[in-house]
Design a protein around this motif. Structure first.
Motif, PDB file in Angstrom:
ATOM      1  N   THR A 135       0.804  -1.222   0.000  1.00  9.79           N
ATOM      2  CA  THR A 135       0.000   0.000   0.000  1.00  9.79           C
ATOM      3  C   THR A 135       0.840   1.276   0.000  1.00  9.79           C
ATOM      4  N   ALA A 136       1.844   1.346   0.866  1.00 11.51           N
ATOM      5  CA  ALA A 136       2.644   2.575   0.955  1.00 11.51           C
ATOM      6  C   ALA A 136       3.331   2.883  -0.371  1.00 11.51           C
ATOM      7  N   ARG A 137       3.848   1.840  -1.038  1.00 11.76           N
ATOM      8  CA  ARG A 137       4.522   2.054  -2.331  1.00 11.76           C
ATOM      9  C   ARG A 137       3.520   2.468  -3.400  1.00 11.76           C
ATOM     10  N   GLY A 138       2.342   1.841  -3.379  1.00 12.50           N
ATOM     11  CA  GLY A 138       1.328   2.199  -4.360  1.00 12.50           C
ATOM     12  C   GLY A 138       0.845   3.625  -4.220  1.00 12.50           C
ATOM     13  N   LYS A 139       0.703   4.081  -2.964  1.00 12.58           N
ATOM     14  CA  LYS A 139       0.278   5.458  -2.730  1.00 12.58           C
ATOM     15  C   LYS A 139       1.363   6.457  -3.128  1.00 12.58           C
ATOM     16  N   LEU A 140       2.633   6.086  -2.902  1.00 11.57           N
ATOM     17  CA  LEU A 140       3.734   6.958  -3.311  1.00 11.57           C
ATOM     18  C   LEU A 140       3.764   7.107  -4.831  1.00 11.57           C
ATOM     19  N   LEU A 141       3.630   5.999  -5.544  1.00  8.20           N
ATOM     20  CA  LEU A 141       3.610   6.068  -7.010  1.00  8.20           C
ATOM     21  C   LEU A 141       2.427   6.894  -7.500  1.00  8.20           C
ATOM     22  N   TYR A 142       1.299   6.755  -6.821  1.00 10.24           N
ATOM     23  CA  TYR A 142       0.125   7.560  -7.177  1.00 10.24           C
ATOM     24  C   TYR A 142       0.444   9.046  -7.036  1.00 10.24           C
ATOM     25  N   ARG A 143       1.069   9.430  -5.918  1.00 10.98           N
ATOM     26  CA  ARG A 143       1.390  10.845  -5.695  1.00 10.98           C
ATOM     27  C   ARG A 143       2.367  11.379  -6.742  1.00 10.98           C
ATOM     28  N   LEU A 144       3.320  10.539  -7.159  1.00  7.58           N
ATOM     29  CA  LEU A 144       4.343  10.983  -8.100  1.00  7.58           C
ATOM     30  C   LEU A 144       3.846  11.039  -9.538  1.00  7.58           C
ATOM     31  N   THR A 145       2.993  10.114  -9.911  1.00  9.01           N
ATOM     32  CA  THR A 145       2.639   9.987 -11.336  1.00  9.01           C
ATOM     33  C   THR A 145       1.229  10.417 -11.682  1.00  9.01           C
ATOM     34  N   PHE A 146       0.274  10.196 -10.777  1.00  2.36           N
ATOM     35  CA  PHE A 146      -1.121  10.376 -11.171  1.00  2.36           C
ATOM     36  C   PHE A 146      -1.822  11.532 -10.477  1.00  2.36           C
ATOM     37  N   ALA A 147      -1.491  11.764  -9.214  1.00  6.16           N
ATOM     38  CA  ALA A 147      -2.161  12.841  -8.482  1.00  6.16           C
ATOM     39  C   ALA A 147      -2.055  14.198  -9.184  1.00  6.16           C
ATOM     40  N   PRO A 148      -0.895  14.550  -9.796  1.00  6.21           N
ATOM     41  CA  PRO A 148      -0.810  15.844 -10.480  1.00  6.21           C
ATOM     42  C   PRO A 148      -1.752  15.963 -11.678  1.00  6.21           C
ATOM     43  N   LEU A 149      -2.218  14.828 -12.209  1.00  6.29           N
ATOM     44  CA  LEU A 149      -3.100  14.849 -13.375  1.00  6.29           C
ATOM     45  C   LEU A 149      -4.566  14.954 -12.988  1.00  6.29           C
ATOM     46  N   GLU A 150      -4.897  14.546 -11.784  1.00  4.02           N
ATOM     47  CA  GLU A 150      -6.302  14.443 -11.362  1.00  4.02           C
ATOM     48  C   GLU A 150      -7.111  15.737 -11.557  1.00  4.02           C
ATOM     49  N   PRO A 151      -6.541  16.923 -11.286  1.00  2.00           N
ATOM     50  CA  PRO A 151      -7.341  18.139 -11.466  1.00  2.00           C
ATOM     51  C   PRO A 151      -7.835  18.335 -12.902  1.00  2.00           C
ATOM     52  N   TYR A 152      -7.179  17.696 -13.851  1.00  2.00           N
ATOM     53  CA  TYR A 152      -7.539  17.880 -15.263  1.00  2.00           C
ATOM     54  C   TYR A 152      -8.398  16.736 -15.796  1.00  2.00           C
ATOM     55  N   LEU A 153      -8.784  15.801 -14.925  1.00  7.06           N
ATOM     56  CA  LEU A 153      -9.523  14.614 -15.358  1.00  7.06           C
ATOM     57  C   LEU A 153     -10.967  14.613 -14.876  1.00  7.06           C
ATOM     58  N   ALA A 154     -11.452  15.739 -14.427  1.00 16.37           N
ATOM     59  CA  ALA A 154     -12.827  15.822 -13.929  1.00 16.37           C
ATOM     60  C   ALA A 154     -13.805  15.364 -15.015  1.00 16.37           C
ATOM     61  N   GLY A 155     -14.693  14.469 -14.641  1.00 19.02           N
ATOM     62  CA  GLY A 155     -15.695  13.968 -15.580  1.00 19.02           C
ATOM     63  C   GLY A 155     -15.211  12.849 -16.481  1.00 19.02           C
ATOM     64  N   CYS A 156     -13.919  12.512 -16.402  1.00 18.44           N
ATOM     65  CA  CYS A 156     -13.379  11.453 -17.259  1.00 18.44           C
ATOM     66  C   CYS A 156     -13.557  10.089 -16.589  1.00 18.44           C
ATOM     67  N   ARG A 157     -13.900   9.116 -17.376  1.00 18.74           N
ATOM     68  CA  ARG A 157     -14.047   7.756 -16.880  1.00 18.74           C
ATOM     69  C   ARG A 157     -13.091   6.802 -17.598  1.00 18.74           C
ATOM     70  N   THR A 158     -12.910   6.994 -18.900  1.00 17.94           N
ATOM     71  CA  THR A 158     -12.008   6.153 -19.687  1.00 17.94           C
ATOM     72  C   THR A 158     -10.743   6.934 -20.015  1.00 17.94           C
ATOM     73  N   LEU A 159      -9.594   6.323 -19.740  1.00 24.10           N
ATOM     74  CA  LEU A 159      -8.312   6.984 -19.970  1.00 24.10           C
ATOM     75  C   LEU A 159      -7.469   6.159 -20.942  1.00 24.10           C
ATOM     76  N   PHE A 160      -6.920   6.828 -21.943  1.00 23.82           N
ATOM     77  CA  PHE A 160      -5.968   6.212 -22.860  1.00 23.82           C
ATOM     78  C   PHE A 160      -4.579   6.679 -22.430  1.00 23.82           C
ATOM     79  N   VAL A 161      -3.749   5.740 -22.012  1.00 28.31           N
ATOM     80  CA  VAL A 161      -2.458   6.070 -21.425  1.00 28.31           C
ATOM     81  C   VAL A 161      -1.333   5.667 -22.374  1.00 28.31           C
ATOM     82  N   ALA A 162      -0.507   6.637 -22.752  1.00 31.06           N
ATOM     83  CA  ALA A 162       0.672   6.380 -23.585  1.00 31.06           C
ATOM     84  C   ALA A 162       1.904   6.690 -22.746  1.00 31.06           C
ATOM     85  N   PRO A 163       2.382   5.728 -21.952  1.00 30.72           N
ATOM     86  CA  PRO A 163       3.488   5.989 -21.020  1.00 30.72           C
ATOM     87  C   PRO A 163       4.843   5.986 -21.713  1.00 30.72           C
TER      88      PRO A 163
END
Length: 400
Positions: free
Chosen positions: A51-79
Motif C-alpha cells: 500500500t505505501a509504495r502504491g500510494k507513493l507512485l500515485y502521488r508521483l505519477t497520477f495525483a498531479p493529473l487528477e485536477p484535469y480529469l474531472a468527468g473522465c471515466r475512460t483513460l488512454f495512457v501512452a506511457p
C-alpha cells in the motif's frame, strides 16, 4: 500531457524522472516479495505491505493529473520509459481505493495509435488457442507432430538467431493452463476454435496461422536481459559481422536486439541448446519471429502468461518485446501481463473477460469489469485484494 475530447492539451510537469523510476522499481520488488508471503501471512498483510509504495507512485505519477480529469471515466495512457511496465489501475489513492475503481484504462504505444481505431483489417479465420505446451518434447516428436498439421511446415534451412541466454532457461509445466484453454474454447465454441495443446502446441502451429480472429496463448513468456554482443557472436561462428548491417547497427548501439531475447515458450522449449533439433523448430518463439506473422485480420491476441508485456525499455520508443511484435504483425488489440501471475486467478479472470467481451464487444471495458469482479471477490473472501490476483493484465490497442 492531458488531452481531452475537446479543448487544448495541458502539460503537467511530474518532476524528476529518476525519482519516479526508483519508486516504480521499489513497488515492483515489494509486489513480488509480498506475493510470496501471502500463503503464510495472509492476503491482507501482503496488500498492506504494498500500500505505501502504491500510494507513493500515485502521488508521483497520477495525483498531479487528477485536477484535469474531472468527468473522465475512460483513460488512454501512452506511457514513456519504465512507466510502460506499470499497470496504473493498481495504484492506490489516499483513501486506499485502487484507480481501477474510478477509471477504465486503455494503453497505447503512442498517442498516434488512436487514429487506427475502427480500422478494418484483413479477413479473419477461426480462433486459435495454444496452451500447456510439452516443453520437454524431443525434436523427433516435434517433427512427427508437425507433419500432422493441416498445413505442412516449411523445413528449416538454417536455425534463426536466438539469444544465447536461452540455453540457461528451463520452463516448468503448466497443467492449469489446460483448464483455462478448455474454458476459453467452450466460450468461443460458436466460432469453431482450434486448440493446440501439449505436443501440438508447436511453433510450427503458430507460424502456419493466418489472421485468426482470436489468438490465445496460455504458456510461459520471457524477457531476458541484454548480453554482450561478443558472447552472442561466439554462438554464431558463421556470422560475417563485417557485412551484416543489422549486426553493425546493434554493435554501434552496444545492444543485443531486444526482439531476439523476448518471446513465448512452446513445445520443446526445454530442449533448446541441449540437442541437435535437425529440421525441427526449436520451441522458442521470439518477438522477432512474431513480428513476421500474418495477423492483419486478428481482432484480439491474449497472452495469458507471465511477464508478457515486458521488454527492452527505451525512452520515447515504448517497449520493444512481445507487445511491439504482435501489434507490428497486425493485431488490433493485445491483452498481456506485466508480472508473474498465479494460474488459478488467471483462469478465473480470463473466463470473466471472455464472457463479458462476447456479450458487449468492448475488449477494454470487458477486461476492466472482469478485474473489478475478481477484486471484489477477494475483498469479500479475504478482506483484501492484492493486485497480483486481478491487476497485472493490461489491454493495449483498439477497444472495439
Amino acid at each position: 500531457f492531458v488531452l481531452k475530447a475537446g479543448g487544448k492539451p495541458v502539460m503537467v510537469d511530474l518532476g524528476d524522472a529518476e525519482k519516479i523510476e526508483e519508486a516504480l522499481t521499489d513497488w515492483k520488488e515489494v509486489l513480488t516479495q509480498s506475493a510470496r508471503g501471502i500463503g503464510a501471512q495472509g492476503e491482507a498483510h501482503a496488500e498492506k505491505q504494498l500500500t505505501a509504495r502504491g500510494k507513493l507512485l500515485y502521488r508521483l505519477t497520477f495525483a498531479p493529473l487528477e485536477p484535469y480529469l474531472a468527468g473522465c471515466r475512460t483513460l488512454f495512457v501512452a506511457p514513456d520509459g519504465l512507466l510502460n511496465l506499470l499497470p496504473f489501475q493498481t495504484l492506490q489513492q489516499p483513501d486506499g481505493a485502487y484507480l481501477i475503481e474510478k477509471y477504465c484504462f486503455n494503453y497505447l504505444s503512442s498517442g498516434r495509435d488512436l487514429v487506427k481505431f475502427g480500422h478494418k483489417g484483413g479477413k479473419a479465420t477461426e480462433p486459435v488457442v495454444i496452451a500447456n505446451p510439452d516443453f520437454d518434447l524431443s525434436s523427433a516428436d516435434r517433427i512427427a507432430e508437425a507433419n500432422k498439421l493441416p498445413v505442412k511446415p516449411t523445413l528449416l534451412a538454417e536455425a534463426p538467431l536466438r539469444s544465447a541466454n536461452l540455453k540457461d532457461m528451463s520452463f516448468p509445466p503448466l497443467p492449469a493452463t489446460a483448464t483455462e484453454a478448455n474454458a476459453v474454447v467452450g466460450l468461443l465454441k460458436n466460432s469453431k476454435p482450434t486448440l493446440y495443446e501439449g505436443s501440438r502446441a508447436l511453433k510450427e502451429s503458430v507460424k502456419g496461422l493466418h489472421s485468426p480472429r482470436v489468438l490465445h496463448f496460455a504458456t510461459h513468456g520471457f524477457s531476458l536481459s541484454d548480453q554482450k554482443l561478443t558472447d552472442l557472436m561466439e554462438d554464431r561462428p558463421g556470422l560475417d559481422v563485417d557485412t551484416d548491417r543489422s549486426w553493425q547497427r546493434m554493435a554501434a548501439a552496444g545492444i543485443e536486439n531486444p526482439l531476439m531475447r523476448s518471446g513465448l515458450a512452446l513445445a520443446g522449449a526445454n530442449r533448446f541448446g541441449k540437442e541437435d533439433s535437425g529440421k525441427a523448430e526449436d520451441g522458442i518463439l521470439t518477438a522477432q519471429e512474431i513480428s513476421a506473422l500474418d495477423l492483419t485480420g486478428t481482432d484480439l491476441v491474449v497472452l495469458s502468461a507471465c511477464d508478457t508485456g515486458l521488454g527492452q525499455v527505451r525512452n520515447g520508443e515504448g517497449v520493444f518485446g512481445l507487445r511491439r511484435a504482435f501489434l507490428h504483425a497486425g493485431a488490433k488489440t493485445l491483452i498481456m501481463s506485466l508480472a508473474k501471475v498465479p494460474d488459478k486467478e488467471t483462469k478465473e479472470l480470463m473466463v470473466e473477460f471472455y464472457t463479458r467481451w462476447l456479450k458487449s464487444g468492448d475488449k477494454v471495458k470487458a477486461l476492466h469489469d472482469a478485474q473489478l469482479t475478481i477484486l471484489h471477490q477477494h475483498r469479500k473472501a479475504h478482506g483484501a485484494a492484492h493486485p497480483l490476483f486481478w491487476g497485472m493484465f493490461v489491454a493495449m490497442g483498439d477497444p472495439k
